[in-house]
Motif scaffolding. Structure first.
Motif, PDB file in Angstrom:
ATOM      1  N   UNK A  44      24.436 -79.022   9.310  1.00 12.48           N
ATOM      2  CA  UNK A  44      25.850 -79.431   8.655  1.00 12.48           C
ATOM      3  C   UNK A  44      26.194 -80.938   9.302  1.00 12.48           C
ATOM      4  N   UNK A  45      25.324 -81.323  10.160  1.00 13.36           N
ATOM      5  CA  UNK A  45      25.674 -82.842  10.340  1.00 13.36           C
ATOM      6  C   UNK A  45      26.457 -83.063  11.491  1.00 13.36           C
ATOM      7  N   UNK A  46      26.818 -81.967  12.379  1.00 22.29           N
ATOM      8  CA  UNK A  46      27.736 -82.110  13.501  1.00 22.29           C
ATOM      9  C   UNK A  46      26.742 -82.721  14.707  1.00 22.29           C
ATOM     10  N   UNK A  68      29.964 -88.968   4.929  1.00 24.57           N
ATOM     11  CA  UNK A  68      31.115 -87.966   4.367  1.00 24.57           C
ATOM     12  C   UNK A  68      30.600 -87.544   2.879  1.00 24.57           C
ATOM     13  N   UNK A  91      29.122 -84.090   3.546  1.00 25.22           N
ATOM     14  CA  UNK A  91      30.209 -83.204   4.023  1.00 25.22           C
ATOM     15  C   UNK A  91      30.949 -82.629   3.031  1.00 25.22           C
ATOM     16  N   UNK A  92      31.160 -83.260   1.696  1.00 23.53           N
ATOM     17  CA  UNK A  92      32.027 -83.106   0.869  1.00 23.53           C
ATOM     18  C   UNK A  92      31.021 -81.657  -0.077  1.00 23.53           C
ATOM     19  N   UNK A 132      31.096 -75.031   6.610  1.00 19.16           N
ATOM     20  CA  UNK A 132      30.495 -74.809   7.506  1.00 19.16           C
ATOM     21  C   UNK A 132      31.453 -73.662   8.372  1.00 19.16           C
TER      22      UNK A 132
END
Lengths: 219, 245, 204
Positions: free
Chosen positions: C48-50, C70, C73-74, C78
């Motif tokens: 999820x990119x964290x 970003x 993220x859209x 998560x």
């Protein structure tokens, strides 16, 4: 997004208002300790007042830094904020703005009353307020870097002081310099302009560092 | 084809850098010792006695190089930390960690010698003059970096958090320096400037010799320290067993 | 749609996984299995990119998620171990505010509808502090329902849920698949979800 986040932090602060009051009382108590430690001589108090008020403001605002991200980090909201489809830069700005309104504005409002304890003139009290108004946002935004870096660490509160206080020094010098200038009867304008410049520069760059730090700490 | 070209990427891997650093240490340590002896000789036996400050001024042969190296190392530390963070280069982050200790020690030496110098020159152990104050703040910045890194258990997070702090610090150093200068010029206290005496050529020679000694010493010590850090962090890597054996 | 290339992850000095390759397409459900400490959560956080992987890349429609930032993220929702629920706010406020923060505000009626779906209608004006663990989890799940994310990344969704709530979350995931979404679910138990395609990814 921005508005909602500020709104949310303000509501949360209102429901935990005891925390906010604690910071204000800390500010009051610390400044009141100085006359007790130094003695009630008026001239002496007047000459140390600018430094005392500013150092106390520095300490009080540092005390509240843990709240900027701490609770959100613990309950998992922070990772969701990092994952929102907006740049983290904006998230940081919103949280810093809320922190400033909640934790710093009360200091700006109460400072003139404390200034009376030190026998400051009306003119000087005005400078105290203006300098705090310009300087405290810098404290919030630079402090947010330290708050983000120390998330979830042991002894985060002490650590944040070590990281952030040296970075506060220019604000302390410019802010208390402005008040000092008014006390001695010269114009505080140059100091205030420097404070304003520091404010602009830190508002542009510091949120960027904070969002980098947040991403590192959330990982 | 071209054997003369050094493959830098090869040495960016800790496994390759570890033995290389071991070989390089004497190359810097020996010249450092020679320069130190030369500098001390010139400083104590060649340089004349200052007519105003007498013999006590000689502490500046240590004080000034230590201050310069302390400041220079902070910038180097930030650069290495930044490279380590931006390019995910482990070795650069280890270098930053190694430099931080050496830099803090030099800054500390410069503070102590500054204070020792202040005693005969001003009659007090500490004077809030601009340079001493900035050095003190530099010391605080080093302390912040070191304590942040040592309180984070995860090495990767420690490296990257340290990098953010070092870069923020390095941007702030000029602002802090300027503000302290300004503050000092407005609150004039002690007026005897350290620069009030003329520097004889032999004095400058001694100072630059010792500056060279300090500089080479830092390189040697940083290399030795980075070897320790590599050994600590890579203890489970297979190459480490061979290198130590 | 989502592509993981040679992912590897290191925690401290331990390597959790190495050279992991897989793809996720629309309508596909990935069941992520593995013992405790095998890196399930780390993998999900990378996806999820964290978190950033020690090596390897994650591509979304052929582009690296790190450069999408970003925009990626859209497309992702998560749900981790933590519910991201604020104790001081009521269930209703939690939902409305967190929707507003993530960029699609809900009217009160819409919010009530979402709360009804997870069975929290009666609790809507209670502060989250007094909700049970399961109810808080349900409140956390509303994040999935109101987002229009294509990819759901879920970490142990079924824990601390009673059987009714488990059925409910199965229903949500099935519905999401039907609408062309995809999901990656870390779990210890069988999900029993009818998706067009179910893949299993085993970490050791």
């Amino acid at each position: 997004m921005f508005g909602w986040l500020v709104y949310r932090d303000l509501i949360l602060a209102w429901r935990r208002r005891a925390d906010v009051l604690a910071t204000v009382f800390f500010f009051i108590i610390v400044t009141s300790l100085f006359p007790l430690g130094i003695g009630p001589e008026r001239e002496l108090l007047r000459s140390i007042a600018p430094g005392v008020v500013w150092v106390a403001a520095l300490l009080a605002s540092m005390l509240s830094l843990g709240r900027i991200f701490g609770n959100d980090y613990q309950d998992g909201t922070l990772e969701q904020l990092v994952l929102t489809p907006q740049p983290t830069y904006l998230v940081v700005l919103a949280k810093v703005l809320a922190h400033w309104i909640v934790s710093e504005i009360p200091l700006v409002v109460i400072a003139p009353v404390l200034g009376l304890q030190f026998g400051l003139s009306q003119n000087t009290l005005l400078t105290v307020m203006i300098s705090l108004l310009l300087g405290t946002p810098v404290l919030s935004v630079i402090g947010s870097i330290g708050a983000a870096l120390t998330l979830g660490l042991r002894a985060a509160n002490v650590l944040v002081a070590l990281l952030v206080l040296p970075l506060y020094i220019p604000v302390l010098i410019f802010g208390s310099g402005a008040v000092q200038a008014t006390v001695t009867g010269t114009s505080p304008q140059a100091w205030l302009l420097l404070l304003a410049a520091t404010l602009i520069v830190s508002l542009v760059f510091a949120p960027w560092a904070t969002s980098a730090a947040l991403k590192i700490s959330v990982e | 084809m071209s054997n003369r070209k050094i493959n830098w990427y090869k040495y960016a891997a800790p496994a390759n850098f570890y033995p290389l650093a071991g070989k390089m240490i004497p190359l810097f340590a020996v010249p450092s010792a020679i320069l130190f002896i030369l500098g001390m000789y010139v400083g104590f036996f060649v340089a004349p006695t200052d007519f105003q400050q007498g013999e006590s001024y000689r502490i500046l042969f240590i004080h000034v190089p230590a201050a310069w190296v302390g400041m220079f190392l902070y910038v180097m530390m930030a650069i290495y930390a930044g490279i380590g963070w931006a390019f995910n280069a482990r070795l650069a982050s280890m270098m930053a960690q190694a430099i931080s200790t050496t830099g803090a020690i030099f800054t500390f030496i410069s503070l102590v010698t500054g204070s020792l110098w202040g005693r005969p020159a001003w009659g007090v152990w500490w004077v809030w003059d601009a340079r001493l104050t900035s050095t003190l703040i530099l010391m605080f910045l080093y302390i912040g970096f070191i304590s942040l890194q040592s309180s984070i258990d995860d090495v990767r997070r420690a490296d990257r958090a340290g990098a953010v702090l070092a870069l923020v610090g390095v941007i702030n150093v000029p602002i802090i320096y300027f503000s302290v200068q300004w503050w000092n010029s407005l609150h004039q206290g002690a007026t005897i400037s350290k620069n009030s005496f003329k520097m004889a050529p032999s004095m400058a020679t001694a100072m630059f010799l010792l500056l060279g000694a300090c500089w080479l010493y830092s390189i040697a010590v940083v290399l030795a320290r980075v070897r320790y850090i590599i050994r600590e962090r890579e203890q489970e890597a297979p190459w480490m067993a061979e290198a130590v054996a | 749609m989502l592509e993981a290339i040679n992912l590897s992850c290191v925690r401290g000095t331990r390597r959790l996984f190495k050279d992991l390759n897989f793809t996720v397409e629309r309508g596909e459900l990935i069941e992520l299995r593995g013992p405790n400490g095998s890196g399930k959560t780390s993998l999900l956080r990378i996806l999820c990119g964290l978190a950033t992987p020690a090596a390897g890349d994650v591509l979304w429609d052929g582009e690296n998620i790190r450069s999408l930032a970003e925009n990626y993220s859209a497309a992702v929702a998560y749900l981790g171990h933590q519910n991201a629920v604020k104790d001081e706010l009521t269930a209703m406020e939690n939902l409305k505010i967190s929707s507003g923060v993530s960029g699609h505000s809900l009217s009160t009626a819409e919010a009530q509808e979402v709360l009804a779906k997870v069975g929290l209608t009666q609790q809507q004006n209670l502060p989250a502090r007094v909700l049970s663990a399961g109810q808080r989890r349900r409140l956390g799940m509303t994040r999935l329902l109101r987002s229009n994310a294509t990819l759901w990344i879920l970490d142990e969704v079924l824990t601390s849920l009673d059987s009714a709530a488990m059925d409910l979350s199965r229903e949500f995931i099935t519905e999401h698949m039907k609408n062309g979404g995809a999901a990656i679910v870390a779990t210890h138990q069988d999900l029993n979800i009818n998706a067009p395609s179910v893949k299993r990814l085993q970490l050791t």
